[in-house]
Enzyme design. Sequence first.
Site, PDB file in Angstrom:
ATOM      1  N   SER A 108      -8.176 -14.688  25.292  1.00 27.80           N
ATOM      2  CA  SER A 108      -7.966 -15.275  26.611  1.00 27.80           C
ATOM      3  C   SER A 108      -7.605 -16.761  26.500  1.00 27.80           C
ATOM      4  O   SER A 108      -6.588 -17.105  25.904  1.00 27.80           O
ATOM      5  CB  SER A 108      -9.217 -15.056  27.475  1.00 27.80           C
ATOM      6  OG  SER A 108      -8.962 -15.392  28.821  1.00 27.80           O
ATOM      7  N   GLU A 123      -1.530 -10.057  26.938  1.00 28.12           N
ATOM      8  CA  GLU A 123      -2.560  -9.436  27.787  1.00 28.12           C
ATOM      9  C   GLU A 123      -2.808 -10.367  28.961  1.00 28.12           C
ATOM     10  O   GLU A 123      -2.469 -11.553  28.911  1.00 28.12           O
ATOM     11  CB  GLU A 123      -3.841  -9.180  26.993  1.00 28.12           C
ATOM     12  CG  GLU A 123      -4.513 -10.410  26.413  1.00 28.12           C
ATOM     13  CD  GLU A 123      -5.433 -11.144  27.376  1.00 28.12           C
ATOM     14  OE1 GLU A 123      -5.903 -10.550  28.355  1.00 28.12           O
ATOM     15  OE2 GLU A 123      -5.674 -12.342  27.133  1.00 28.12           O
ATOM     16  N   HIS A 149      -9.109  -8.143  28.250  1.00 30.82           N
ATOM     17  CA  HIS A 149     -10.283  -8.327  29.097  1.00 30.82           C
ATOM     18  C   HIS A 149     -10.943  -7.019  29.515  1.00 30.82           C
ATOM     19  O   HIS A 149     -11.317  -6.825  30.670  1.00 30.82           O
ATOM     20  CB  HIS A 149      -9.897  -9.123  30.344  1.00 30.82           C
ATOM     21  CG  HIS A 149      -9.601 -10.558  30.089  1.00 30.82           C
ATOM     22  ND1 HIS A 149      -8.399 -10.992  29.552  1.00 30.82           N
ATOM     23  CD2 HIS A 149     -10.350 -11.672  30.289  1.00 30.82           C
ATOM     24  CE1 HIS A 149      -8.413 -12.309  29.455  1.00 30.82           C
ATOM     25  NE2 HIS A 149      -9.580 -12.747  29.884  1.00 30.82           N
TER      26      HIS A 149
END
Length: 304
Positions: free
Chosen positions: A111, A206, A275
Amino acid sequence: MKTPPYLKKGDTVAIVAPAGVLLNRESVINSAKELLMSWGLKVVYGKKMFCKANHFAGTDEERAKDFQEALDNSEIKAIWCARGGYGSVRIIDRLDFTAFKKNPKWMIGYSDITVFHNHVHNLGVETIHAMMASSLQDAPAGIPYTISSFKKALFGEQLTYTIPSSNYNRVGEVEGQLVGGNLAILTSMLGSESQISTENKILFIEEIGEYAYAIDRMLQSLQRAKYFTNVKGIIVGNISRVTQNATSWGSTIEELILKAIPSPIPVLFDFPAGHEPDNRALIMGREIQLTSNNNQLSTINFYA
């Protein structure tokens, strides 16, 4: 690319918080420490890890100091980020990587930690895109592949993934160096010294919590920056919790992505990384073989 030394029993891992605040997460971080210790590793915490400066785990100065100490300490063999959120970009230019370049160590997270994956990639060093310490908010029994793949990457065991194929996959077999991370962070790195080159590489992306139009806007930005011009292949991880707009976007996220990626570049969807609880480890900067199918299993093999 330089491969940092794989960990062995007795090595020390530093857990630091370069971004979001760790509210009421001390027990979760302690569980992460216990996990590493069960593998025979030693663990130290960043001195300011549990500080609070509004949104952040301490001020920019405090977070940068913790990270710098972990970079410079030759006894520390890996830096495991406690969590993401937002904030890594605020400290990246405060850090001195002189000692790190002489004695590379693993950096681990996903992330917001894409900031470090990209910046360190440009220093010529591999990193590990994997679970963070706060991922232990999920019971270990519920995330076996997340944990086992992280351990394999950390200790230098072979990583090979075979997954069901999406009907949206664009078929192909390619080899190349794996780069990428979170889509929003990749976009935010454009124009900086942390921007990566994707030429002749395989790009992983992502994302979480974005509108479809925002995902399209980021892809269009990357496309205009020629991210997809000479890329060899695309791996799409979890695109989680897409926010619903008042007006319909008119296509699936898969169709949106395929429209942005020039044909015939192979695209593999639904790789379990990002996630979601099932967050498989990826070694960024490593040469891989990608086989994308849509009527049989697809594979990703990491070269030693």
